[in-house]
Design an enzyme around this catalytic site. Structure first.
Site, PDB file in Angstrom:
ATOM      1  N   TYR A  72      34.548  17.218  82.344  1.00 57.86           N
ATOM      2  CA  TYR A  72      33.310  18.742  82.448  1.00 57.86           C
ATOM      3  C   TYR A  72      33.574  20.196  82.045  1.00 57.86           C
ATOM      4  O   TYR A  72      32.781  21.115  82.133  1.00 57.86           O
ATOM      5  CB  TYR A  72      32.136  18.240  83.675  1.00 57.86           C
ATOM      6  N   TYR A  87      21.851  10.280  88.917  1.00 61.43           N
ATOM      7  CA  TYR A  87      23.078  10.676  87.733  1.00 61.43           C
ATOM      8  C   TYR A  87      23.865   9.160  88.335  1.00 61.43           C
ATOM      9  O   TYR A  87      23.980   9.313  90.057  1.00 61.43           O
ATOM     10  CB  TYR A  87      23.711  11.827  88.485  1.00 61.43           C
ATOM     11  N   ASP A 144      22.776   2.808  94.371  1.00 61.67           N
ATOM     12  CA  ASP A 144      23.512   2.763  94.408  1.00 61.67           C
ATOM     13  C   ASP A 144      23.973   4.179  95.339  1.00 61.67           C
ATOM     14  O   ASP A 144      23.614   5.411  95.155  1.00 61.67           O
ATOM     15  CB  ASP A 144      23.808   4.123  92.451  1.00 61.67           C
ATOM     16  N   LYS A 194      34.352   5.578  95.815  1.00 60.73           N
ATOM     17  CA  LYS A 194      34.590   7.589  96.226  1.00 60.73           C
ATOM     18  C   LYS A 194      35.057   7.735  97.610  1.00 60.73           C
ATOM     19  O   LYS A 194      36.235   7.478  97.795  1.00 60.73           O
ATOM     20  CB  LYS A 194      33.059   8.443  96.012  1.00 60.73           C
TER      21      LYS A 194
HETATM   22  C1  PLP Z   1      25.394   8.617  92.461  1.00 60.78           C
HETATM   23  C2  PLP Z   1      26.970   8.720  91.851  1.00 60.78           C
HETATM   24  N1  PLP Z   1      27.265   7.449  91.227  1.00 60.78           N
HETATM   25  C3  PLP Z   1      28.119   7.257  90.632  1.00 60.78           C
HETATM   26  C4  PLP Z   1      28.548   7.612  90.282  1.00 60.78           C
HETATM   27  C5  PLP Z   1      30.575   7.931  88.895  1.00 60.78           C
HETATM   28  O1  PLP Z   1      31.795   7.484  89.802  1.00 60.78           O
HETATM   29  P1  PLP Z   1      32.839   7.801  88.983  1.00 60.78           P
HETATM   30  O2  PLP Z   1      32.982   9.256  88.593  1.00 60.78           O
HETATM   31  O3  PLP Z   1      33.571   7.590  90.372  1.00 60.78           O
HETATM   32  O4  PLP Z   1      32.578   7.567  88.069  1.00 60.78           O
HETATM   33  C6  PLP Z   1      28.909   9.156  90.570  1.00 60.78           C
HETATM   34  C7  PLP Z   1      29.248  10.501  90.448  1.00 60.78           C
HETATM   35  O5  PLP Z   1      29.943  11.474  90.738  1.00 60.78           O
HETATM   36  C8  PLP Z   1      27.587   9.631  91.686  1.00 60.78           C
HETATM   37  O6  PLP Z   1      27.071  10.497  92.041  1.00 60.78           O
END
Ligand code: PLP
Length: 453
Positions: free
Chosen positions: A24, A152, A258, A287
């Site tokens: 980014y 996202y 998610d 995470k």
């Molecule tokens: C809700 C959500 N899903 C998926 C992702 C993608 O995770 P990664 O950066 O480990 O690929 C993120 C990343 O910030 C997220 O906040």
């Protein structure tokens, strides 16, 4: 000449800039990266001796602090035993231990763990599982997805398709598949122009209309429960989450949660779905799963979904995997992190942090360009606007973000606003005094940047 001699006298940043390409990051105009040489607790230390309070938990992954002795030990111990083995045809104790413990902790009914290696892959796996689930059941027409505005879900092609169209995805639009996007409960910018105090979560009507219209072709509804993160740190009323579950049941489709960001206490519950006592059909974790130590993803499903893949026909197999699926080092650290949850009341700590964030950020609502202040669990958010009446804002590319980030850095606080959205999301081990200090910096920097009243 050895490599070390060749690098003698060159800083980490100079060496970085010769060969690296950061995520980014507009490599032409971005400021040089911070050369971080050490982490301890909530602090990161730079090569030139600066101490920074990690106010974004290193991209939302860290929860127990950096370089935690117990997690370090778990990693070391596991490395002595087994660093990695492929996960097709093999298994190992860390993967099994972690799966057993996740199933105990997750909302009831989520019983099958499929590992991958980051948040995007956890989502990608969920999308593919939902798609093939219906195909295996003889309903291949159920192949579309409903997602939310401001979503996202990651940067792989499926996760990008499911995310809101934005500057993050625009270069890749021709590669993405279509999804149906419906209203999110963004109460500050209510899509229906209503007020939360008097509305009846009317924004659910958009999801219901989409389910009605697309009927039997929907494979799943994908949501970020309670907190839509990168799309603007939008905090939900729990009723929206309960309503989404109800509608998925009514229209016979799957609900995918998610919880890549929200899992493991970030919203004040172990999992955000608990706010509405909801069990999704599929949950995505990453995470803080490893307390921010190592990349690991987990996509956990109900037995009903797993059963649909059981067959004598090998074509019904879930053909997905990664070289580092269920990496033992990552699984061992994840188990050690769950030990820390059990031994000290981590969730109670997040609840206290939430109260402190609420009290500390409330005074900012009076500032002229502060449109909204919202808090959930260990996340405090300030939404800046050009004009309080129109709520006009320039989004992710608003240059107020980098300007504020630079000002925070000067004061020793690592915070990276999403354009006009300033948020503070520290590791849970932060002390009350450190929270007070950080909130003081945020108030002063924001006030100076936008002008006090
Ligand atoms: C809700 C959500 N899903 C998926 C992702 C993608 O995770 P990664 O950066 O480990 O690929 C993120 C990343 O910030 C997220 O906040």
């Amino acid at each position: 000449m050895t490599k070390d001699v060749k690098f003698l006298g060159r800083t980490l940043v100079a060496r970085d800039q010769a060969h690296l390409w950061h995520p980014y990051t507009q490599m032409k105009t971005a400021p040089p990266p911070l050369p971080i040489v050490r982490g301890e607790g909530v602090y990161l230390y730079t090569e030139d001796g600066k101490r920074l309070l990690d106010g974004i938990s290193s991209w939302w992954v860290n929860i127990h602090g950096h370089s935690h002795p117990r997690l370090n030990q778990a990693l070391f111990d596991q490395a002595q035993q087994l660093e990695h083995v492929m996960f097709a045809g093999c298994t190992h104790a860390p993967a099994v231990d972690l799966a057993e413990r996740l199933v105990q902790l997750l909302p009831p009914g989520l019983t099958r763990v499929f590992y991958s290696d980051n948040g995007s892959t956890a989502v990608e796996v969920a999308l593919k599982l939902a798609h093939q689930y219906w195909r295996n059941l003889g309903q291949p027409e159920r192949r579309s997805f409903i997602t939310l505005h401001h979503a996202y879900h990651g940067d792989t092609v499926g996760a990008m398709s499911a995310s809101e169209a934005s500057v993050f995805t625009q270069a890749f639009t021709p590669l993405l598949f279509d999804v149906t996007r419906v209203d999110a409960p963004y109460c500050y910018r209510c899509p229906l122009g209503l007020e939360r105090t008097s509305c009846r979560i009317d924004c659910l009507g958009s999801l219901e209309a989409a389910l009605k219209r697309h009927g039997g072709t929907v494979a799943a509804v994908l949501i970020e429960p309670m907190l839509q993160a990168a799309g603007g740190m939008i905090v939900w009323p729990a009723e929206f989450l309960a309503g989404a579950r109800r509608l998925c049941d009514a229209y016979g489709t799957l609900l995918i949660a998610d919880e890549v960001l929200t899992g493991f206490g970030r919203t004040g519950r172990m999992f955000a779905c608990e706010h509405a006592h909801v069990t999704p059909d599929i949950i995505c974790l990453s995470k803080a799963l490893t307390a921010g130590y190592l990349p690991l993803g987990a996509t956990v499903t109900t037995g009903r979904i797993f059963d649909a893949f059981l067959s004598d026909d090998r074509a019904r197999t879930f053909f997905h995997g990664h070289s580092f699926t269920a990496n033992p080092l990552a699984c061992a650290v994840a188990c050690a992190s769950l030990d820390l949850f059990r031994e000290s009341d981590v969730i109670a700590r997040v609840t206290r942090l939430e109260a402190q964030l609420r009290a500390g950020l409330a005074p900012l609502t009076g500032l002229p360009h502060v449109g909204d202040v919202r808090v959930i669990g260990g996340v405090g958010i300030v939404e800046l606007v050009g004009d309080k009446g129109t709520k006009q804002a320039d989004g992710y590319l608003d240059d107020i973000g980098p300007r504020l980030a630079a000002a925070f850095l000067e004061r020793g606080l690592l915070v990276r606003p999403l354009g006009h959205i300033v948020y503070f999301m520290p590791p849970y081990v932060i002390t009350d005094e450190e929270v007070e200090w950080a909130l003081g910096q945020i108030e002063e920097v924001v006030t100076a940047a936008i002008g006090g009243s």
